[in-house]
Design an enzyme around this catalytic site. Sequence first.
Site, PDB file in Angstrom:
ATOM      1  N   TYR A  53      45.613  49.911  49.536  1.00 33.40           N
ATOM      2  CA  TYR A  53      45.902  49.426  48.181  1.00 33.40           C
ATOM      3  C   TYR A  53      46.938  50.303  47.495  1.00 33.40           C
ATOM      4  CZ  TYR A  53      41.383  47.027  48.848  1.00 33.40           C
ATOM      5  OH  TYR A  53      40.340  46.270  49.329  1.00 33.40           O
ATOM      6  N   SER A 235      36.119  39.012  46.815  1.00 34.93           N
ATOM      7  CA  SER A 235      36.658  37.700  46.443  1.00 34.93           C
ATOM      8  C   SER A 235      35.574  36.705  46.011  1.00 34.93           C
ATOM      9  CB  SER A 235      37.487  37.104  47.586  1.00 34.93           C
ATOM     10  OG  SER A 235      38.619  37.896  47.851  1.00 34.93           O
ATOM     11  N   LEU A 237      35.511  35.085  43.453  1.00 28.93           N
ATOM     12  CA  LEU A 237      36.206  33.963  42.805  1.00 28.93           C
ATOM     13  C   LEU A 237      37.265  33.358  43.722  1.00 28.93           C
ATOM     14  CD1 LEU A 237      36.678  35.385  39.188  1.00 28.93           C
ATOM     15  CD2 LEU A 237      34.815  33.970  40.101  1.00 28.93           C
ATOM     16  N   GLY A 240      40.609  34.034  42.539  1.00 28.00           N
ATOM     17  CA  GLY A 240      40.909  33.370  41.275  1.00 28.00           C
ATOM     18  C   GLY A 240      40.916  31.860  41.386  1.00 28.00           C
ATOM     19  N   LEU A 242      38.547  29.799  42.048  1.00 29.97           N
ATOM     20  CA  LEU A 242      37.382  29.150  41.446  1.00 29.97           C
ATOM     21  C   LEU A 242      37.427  29.090  39.923  1.00 29.97           C
ATOM     22  CD1 LEU A 242      34.669  30.489  43.892  1.00 29.97           C
ATOM     23  CD2 LEU A 242      35.110  28.081  43.391  1.00 29.97           C
ATOM     24  N   THR A 243      38.399  29.737  39.324  1.00 33.10           N
ATOM     25  CA  THR A 243      38.567  29.585  37.872  1.00 33.10           C
ATOM     26  C   THR A 243      39.218  28.260  37.525  1.00 33.10           C
ATOM     27  OG1 THR A 243      40.788  30.580  37.795  1.00 33.10           O
ATOM     28  CG2 THR A 243      38.882  32.077  37.655  1.00 33.10           C
ATOM     29  N   GLY A 244      39.853  27.628  38.510  1.00 31.33           N
ATOM     30  CA  GLY A 244      40.548  26.368  38.281  1.00 31.33           C
ATOM     31  C   GLY A 244      41.975  26.511  37.809  1.00 31.33           C
ATOM     32  N   LYS A 245      42.450  27.746  37.706  1.00 35.14           N
ATOM     33  CA  LYS A 245      43.787  27.939  37.132  1.00 35.14           C
ATOM     34  C   LYS A 245      44.912  27.434  38.033  1.00 35.14           C
ATOM     35  CE  LYS A 245      44.052  32.825  38.607  1.00 35.14           C
ATOM     36  NZ  LYS A 245      44.073  34.220  38.084  1.00 35.14           N
TER      37      LYS A 245
END
Length: 345
Positions: A53, A235, A237, A240, A242-245
């Site tokens: 990272y 992960s 989400l 990300g 699963l936020t629908g963005k």
Amino acid sequence: MKLKPLGRTDLLVTEICLGTMTWGSQNSQAEGHAQIDMALDAGVNFMDTAELYAVPGSPQTSGRTEEIIGNWLEQSGRRDKWIIASKIGGGGSKFLRDGRRADGPSIRIAFEQSLRRLKTDYLDLYQIHWASRGSYSFDGSWTYAPHKQETADVLANIEDMLGTLGDLIKEGKLRHAGVSNETTWGIAQWLRIAETRGLPRLVSVQNEYNLLRRHFDLDLAELSHHEKVGLLAYSPLAGGLLTGKYNDGNVPKGSRADYQKAFWRLNEHSEAAVKQYQALAARHGLDPAQMAIAFALTRPFMTSVIIGATSTAQLSNALGAVDLTLSPELLAEIDAIHRRYPRTI
């Protein structure tokens, strides 16, 4: 914040773990430090990082995240407030030791470098980021070919790595060993070799787990139950998703897909499932991100859910999931959607 034992040890970690992989690339040091402060104030005591990272990994960014954490530890003097986990990269990252796979000597090199960057004299957990023989994580399951593995080489490599991890524990530099992106057979071999050779026993496995990818529900869950090798879920989400963005072709500015110019998780199958979970959350008056994290927290094999955020607003929202209780009816609806979309990424 609930505390759970790390494997069969007496070390208690919070059910939420602070993920850090964007610090030093997508996030500045100041933003990373703000997230550390917020998580600590919320009662989190567990933080995960890696030599690779910040992501996407590169010769310019790798190691920066550990440096940011190390600077916070040095400036705050609060090393004792955190259980810190890091990882050694493996083959595939050509800029890390010329792509050399993880083995005993490379663990020694990587571990000592991580200690220096983190400005600490010990780590609580050190993990093998990927199995040296390959992995089906991310989208690798479509091309995974275990029949090409050489059994003797795999087992010798595991024993070699365990030997160095055992030495680090004896030297007082490391408390526990874990793996990441591993399989049921692989973990079983780590455990068997450790027992027969008197080497360190794995305490955890860090694999992906979310509403769209639930491999762990099956044989990994059985191993986790009987052997007490708990899941550290990354992960939750789905990056990300699963936020629908990302629905309907949207790529929000500053999102991972925008920053990395790619997002392999997004396809027509995953978007259809995401919309079903979004609709479910709306019917129950829930935030979809919090519902997804709260679901992960209900799993019996879960030790800790790793929350990664690129803003304190996102982190605050994610932390709110610990106060959310999902009803049996909602959980049944989640399972119904999963039956229709069992594997979408």
